[in-house]
Motif scaffolding. Structure first.
Motif, PDB file in Angstrom:
ATOM      1  N   GLU A 173       2.186   1.867  -3.399  1.00 31.28           N
ATOM      2  CA  GLU A 173       1.132   2.370  -4.283  1.00 31.28           C
ATOM      3  C   GLU A 173       0.855   3.844  -3.988  1.00 31.28           C
ATOM      4  OE1 GLU A 173      -0.580   0.927  -6.715  1.00 31.28           O
ATOM      5  OE2 GLU A 173      -0.247  -1.229  -6.498  1.00 31.28           O
ATOM      6  N   THR A 174       0.873   4.194  -2.691  1.00 30.30           N
ATOM      7  CA  THR A 174       0.615   5.580  -2.310  1.00 30.30           C
ATOM      8  C   THR A 174       1.677   6.498  -2.882  1.00 30.30           C
ATOM      9  OG1 THR A 174      -0.135   4.635  -0.235  1.00 30.30           O
ATOM     10  CG2 THR A 174      -0.029   7.017  -0.347  1.00 30.30           C
ATOM     11  N   GLN A 215       0.833  -1.210   0.000  1.00 31.55           N
ATOM     12  CA  GLN A 215       0.000   0.000   0.000  1.00 31.55           C
ATOM     13  C   GLN A 215       0.862   1.252   0.000  1.00 31.55           C
ATOM     14  OE1 GLN A 215      -0.415  -2.478   2.152  1.00 31.55           O
ATOM     15  NE2 GLN A 215      -2.505  -3.255   1.919  1.00 31.55           N
TER      16      GLN A 215
END
Lengths: 320, 369
Positions: A202-203, A199
């Protein structure tokens, strides 16, 4: 009665010890560690990106066959090696396509890819040679052994370190390259980050799947080298299901090494050692079948001891 | 109100399938797509390698249904892989990726053969004891990865894959050292006595009473999984381990008995196979029925009640592959490749992802009205 038992056992231990300290035994440890270590590095790169690659077994087997075919048709071992590496990467491509693109279950995909490889290699071998078991009909070229100047002249150590197959030396370079990749390059940082927290990556605007894809390609290339060692160095030519579990043993080695290149290398050496020991147990009158069990038993025991030692208070879905 | 009346009133078959049973329907569509792609790939491969593709395809897809004997072959293959299929269903339902069904099946077969061939048993017991022995040995094999997972948290897949090799070489050692029939001219046990052979139940085929045993096993396992407390424990643990723990399910026990039971059924399947199909035990490598069990379990979505259907389908493909191997020029390993593709695609949720999305959108808009 018991005295007799203990004296026999003592004699056996002495015999084993006398075998272990010979240079030819230690030479074979390095030789047998090579495919396991390559598979371990392959497992390590993909695992650090958060993909437990159980299909290394299949990738190595496929690469072993393609390497043999490549070297037979080009009559060059180096082009054969290249074919094997490409075959390993092709296998990773398949895994990436199914798992990353079609979102298939990773474990089942890997299991399926392993049996895919087992079937496909026999299929291809049969279509090319009419033989289901071995590639003796193909005039394949083996990777050369290398005698290293200076080192070969050192007594004892020279006999162990020199005269190994060129792939064994390349494996040392692969371990160093993997360490550099993971800790000194941008891609390596991304790979480790994806493994830790997809995550977060991806951020930061980076596609986790893309990083995983690169990691799998590298993993496949290394597995391809391992396959080439099996059919172009360990044995001359392809035999069906010749990888015989080394891709799985590598998973245990990688887990025991905490995904660290150096520690994983030591774990791989342990399995190379047991492999070599098993080959030598026949001198004690141990049957061939019992001797062949040894590396697999040691792997189970090592895995169990390792996870038992590091077992945290009851994980629900533990990793390796 | 009966179901059919109900569905007519609320929008017919489409509504029934796509709204009320959306997950099941999407799963079914995924499966059809997966099988279609895999079979298409098989045909492409046949066209690519065969000098007479017409004949090869005939042997592959038509010949298995063209004679009584061939249909019998489908049934016997389906019987064998139904055992391992149900075994894998139970193991996977507890969300344990235990691959030991393969070696449990192998050692069960060997044990059944040894018990039947070396002990002089009275009738009836000569059937029951080898079956029980095969199941018991299978249970031991299957439970080892379970114990390692439950007690020291060792990954069951790696340990079971290693265990398969250990069991194979252990079995061969036992066979060669103690139970070898030196007159056989190959590595094999003594011949099984007639009293230990499962009766042939359809003349002109190889179909034996093992097919009845597997039906009973499937019914019992269905009842166990869906109607008993212990079976409920397995399913609840498989779906949500944390939830199972909080509701007071003894997780270690669930892991243990699910893997033990799976191993027992795989082992039973092994002894049934030997007693129904062979005169003596003569396997020198793992036969691969455990792997077939995995594809059967996946096609059956881990539900025992669907295992016979999946096993018949795989049995059909296997039988066809054997005919193609013998009477055409395409090696039977084609089927291993096709099965792998099928297995992968069946789990591909992305295949129907777009359809799922469209349905969700449609439903949302429909609800707005």
């Amino acid at each position: 009665m018991t005295g007799n038992f203990f004296s026999t056992m003592w004699a056996n231990i002495v015999t084993i010890f006398n075998i272990i300290i010979t240079s030819s035994f230690l030479y074979s440890v390095l030789r047998l560690t090579t495919p396991i270590l390559l598979a371990t590095m392959s497992a390590l790169v993909s695992d650090r990106a958060g993909v437990t690659n159980i299909s290394i077994e299949g990738a190595m087997l496929f690469a072993a066959l393609i390497g043999v075919i490549g070297s037979a048709y080009t009559q060059s071992c180096w082009l054969g090696l290249l074919c094997a590496i490409l075959a390993g990467m092709f296998f990773s491509l398949l895994l990436s396509f199914f798992h990353l693109k079609l979102k298939t279950n990773l474990v089942l995909t890997c299991i399926a890819l392993n049996s895919f490889s087992s079937g496909l290699t026999i299929f291809i071998l049969y279509m090319l040679t009419g033989d289901r078991g071995t590639s003796t009909a193909l005039p394949s070229v083996d990777m050369p052994k290398v005698s290293i100047p200076l080192i070969r002249d050192i007594p004892f150590v020279g006999e162990i370190l020199s005269g190994q197959n060129v792939l064994t030396y390349m494996t040392v370079l692969v371990v160093i390259a993997v360490a550099i990749l993971l800790y000194k390059t941008k891609l390596g940082i991304y790979i480790r980050a994806v493994g830790e927290s997809p995550q977060a990556v991806e951020t930061a605007g980076i596609s986790a799947n893309r990083i995983r894809f690169y990691a799998l390609l590298i993993s496949g290339a290394i597995a391809g080298m391992g396959g080439a060692f099996m059919s172009m160095a360990y044995i001359s030519g392809f035999t069906k299901d010749m990888v015989s579990g080394r891709g799985f043993i590598a998973l245990a080695a990688e887990a025991m090494g905490h995904g660290q290149p150096l520690a994983s290398t030591l774990a791989a050496l342990l399995f190379g050692f047991t492999d070599s020991l098993a080959n030598n147990l026949q001198v004690l009158g141990l049957s061939n079948d019992l001797a062949r069990m040894v590396p697999y038993i040691i792997t189970i025991v090592a895995l169990a001891l390792y996870t038992w030692r590091s077992a945290k208070p009851k994980k629900v879905t533990g990793s390796l | 109100m009966s179901k059919t009346e109900h569905e007519k009133k609320t929008g017919g078959i489409f509504e029934f399938l796509f709204t009320r049973h959306r997950t099941a329907t999407l799963n079914a569509i995924t499966m059809v797509i997966a099988i279609a792609i895999a079979l298409a790939l098989a045909l492409i491969l046949i066209f690519a390698v065969s000098s007479d593709p017409g004949n090869a395809i005939w042997q592959f897809l038509v010949a298995p249904l063209a004679s009584k004997r061939a249909i019998g072959n489908i049934l016997t293959t389906a019987t064998t892989i139904s055992f391992t299929g149900v075994a894998v269903c139970i193991m996977f339902q507890a969300s344990m990726f235990n691959m030991a069904a393969e070696s449990a099946n192998f050692l069960g077969a060997l044990t059944g053969a040894i018990v039947a061939a070396s002990l002089k048993l009275p009738p009836v017991i000569s059937i029951i004891l080898p079956l029980v022995a095969g199941a018991a040995v299978g249970a031991i094999v299957g439970s080892i990865p379970g114990i390692l997972r439950a007690k020291v948290n060792a990954n069951e897949m790696v340990s079971s894959l290693m265990l398969n090799y250990v069991v194979l070489y252990f079995g061969l050692y036992i066979l060669k050292s103690f139970f070898l029939d030196k007159g056989a001219g190959q590595v094999a046990t003594k011949k099984l006595p007639a009293a230990s052979r499962l009766a042939n139940i359809i003349k002109g085929t190889g179909v034996h009473s093992g097919v009845l045993i597997v039906v009973v096993v499937i019914v019992l396992i269905y009842i166990f999984l869906y109607k008993t407390r212990a079976g409920f424990g397995i399913r609840i643990y498989g779906q949500n381990p944390s939830f199972a723990r909080y509701t007071g399910v003894n997780v270690d026990n669930v892991i243990l008995y699910s893997q033990m039971l799976g191993g027992a059924i795989a082992g039973l399947g092994g002894s049934v196979e030997i007693m129904g199909m062979y005169q003596r035990f003569q396997w020198t490598a793992l036969p691969g029925y455990g792997w077939d069990g995995i594809i059967v379990a996946i096609l059956a979505r881990n539900k025992p009640q669907f295992v016979p259907l999946a096993a018949l389908f795989i049995g059909f493909l296997r039988t066809g592959a054997n005919y193609m191997n013998t009477y055409a020029d395409v090696p039977k390993e084609l089927i291993t490749v096709i099965q792998a593709i099928m297995m992968i695609l069946v789990t591909a949720t992305a295949l129907t992802g777009r359809l799922k999305q469209r349905l969700a959108v449609k439903e949302a808009l429909g609800n707005d009205r």
